[in-house]
Design an enzyme around this catalytic site. Sequence first.
Site, mmCIF file in Angstrom:
data_model
loop_
_atom_site.group_PDB
_atom_site.id
_atom_site.type_symbol
_atom_site.label_atom_id
_atom_site.label_comp_id
_atom_site.label_asym_id
_atom_site.label_seq_id
_atom_site.Cartn_x
_atom_site.Cartn_y
_atom_site.Cartn_z
ATOM 1 N N ASP A 130 2.550 22.986 52.306
ATOM 2 C CA ASP A 130 1.424 22.509 53.109
ATOM 3 C C ASP A 130 1.862 22.406 54.569
ATOM 4 O OD1 ASP A 130 -1.368 20.687 52.346
ATOM 5 O OD2 ASP A 130 -0.534 20.572 54.374
ATOM 6 N N ASN B 104 -8.574 17.821 45.170
ATOM 7 C CA ASN B 104 -9.755 17.265 45.829
ATOM 8 C C ASN B 104 -10.945 18.176 45.557
ATOM 9 O OD1 ASN B 104 -8.375 15.079 47.155
ATOM 10 N ND2 ASN B 104 -7.436 16.617 48.470
ATOM 11 N N VAL C 113 -10.397 22.759 52.403
ATOM 12 C CA VAL C 113 -10.269 24.200 52.162
ATOM 13 C C VAL C 113 -10.943 24.499 50.817
ATOM 14 C CG1 VAL C 113 -8.698 26.141 51.829
ATOM 15 C CG2 VAL C 113 -8.120 24.361 53.497
ATOM 16 N N HIS D 224 -7.171 24.368 44.795
ATOM 17 C CA HIS D 224 -5.720 24.245 44.906
ATOM 18 C C HIS D 224 -5.255 22.906 44.368
ATOM 19 C CE1 HIS D 224 -7.640 22.880 48.629
ATOM 20 N NE2 HIS D 224 -6.675 21.972 48.703
ATOM 21 N N HIS E 175 -2.438 20.001 44.939
ATOM 22 C CA HIS E 175 -1.394 19.470 45.813
ATOM 23 C C HIS E 175 -0.279 18.956 44.913
ATOM 24 C CE1 HIS E 175 -3.876 19.011 49.600
ATOM 25 N NE2 HIS E 175 -4.849 19.067 48.704
HETATM 26 P P1 AMP Z 1 -7.791 19.754 50.811
HETATM 27 O O1 AMP Z 1 -8.142 18.585 51.648
HETATM 28 O O2 AMP Z 1 -7.514 19.357 49.373
HETATM 29 O O3 AMP Z 1 -8.768 20.892 50.924
HETATM 30 O O4 AMP Z 1 -6.384 20.235 51.341
HETATM 31 C C1 AMP Z 1 -6.193 21.363 52.133
HETATM 32 C C2 AMP Z 1 -4.757 21.347 52.567
HETATM 33 O O5 AMP Z 1 -4.446 22.621 53.117
HETATM 34 C C3 AMP Z 1 -4.416 20.310 53.644
HETATM 35 O O6 AMP Z 1 -3.412 19.417 53.155
HETATM 36 C C4 AMP Z 1 -3.914 21.147 54.812
HETATM 37 O O7 AMP Z 1 -2.831 20.558 55.499
HETATM 38 C C5 AMP Z 1 -3.510 22.432 54.135
HETATM 39 N N1 AMP Z 1 -3.577 23.635 54.955
HETATM 40 C C6 AMP Z 1 -4.587 24.041 55.747
HETATM 41 N N2 AMP Z 1 -4.307 25.219 56.330
HETATM 42 C C7 AMP Z 1 -3.077 25.563 55.894
HETATM 43 C C8 AMP Z 1 -2.222 26.678 56.144
HETATM 44 N N3 AMP Z 1 -2.596 27.683 56.958
HETATM 45 N N4 AMP Z 1 -1.010 26.707 55.539
HETATM 46 C C9 AMP Z 1 -0.631 25.711 54.714
HETATM 47 N N5 AMP Z 1 -1.397 24.628 54.427
HETATM 48 C C10 AMP Z 1 -2.603 24.562 55.024
#
Ligand code: AMP
Length: 120
Positions: free
Chosen positions: A31, A88, A97, A101, A103
């Site tokens: 992340d 989430n 995003v 996924h 975490h």
């Molecule tokens: P969520 O809130 O569950 O959608 O988490 C999305 C996660 O993606 C967040 O913890 C961000 O820090 C991470 N994230 C967003 N863009 C990138 C990226 N380009 N590379 C790695 N992690 C990312």
Amino acid sequence: MSADCIFCKIINRELDADIVYEDDEVVAFKDVNPAAPVHILIVPRKHIPSLLDLEKDDEPLMGHLHTVANEVARKFKLDRKGYRVVINCGPDAGQIVFHLHLHLLGGRPLLQTIAKGRGV
Ligand code: AMP
């Protein structure tokens, strides 16, 4: 593949990421804004926006995501003290995003909360 999806771009190597694991179905990468010493995102290659979009055929894939999380956890030596997996789903959960996924979080004691955010 969704054209505007940053995780699809990482999977297709159009965007850089620190990839720590990949196979035919799954890619895992660090992340970019870690909430714990180890914070890895475990992502299916298939573009599924969120848990709400899962279909019956995705059940084996969901199981596979968890065995990959386990393997990555061992790789980062989280098997002795444990780790947390968070998914989430939707805006109220803080999903930003919209490509499903997991975490994988560990490397320090995590607060007794199921909430995401910097306090996980
Ligand atoms: P969520 O809130 O569950 O959608 O988490 C999305 C996660 O993606 C967040 O913890 C961000 O820090 C991470 N994230 C967003 N863009 C990138 C990226 N380009 N590379 C790695 N992690 C990312």
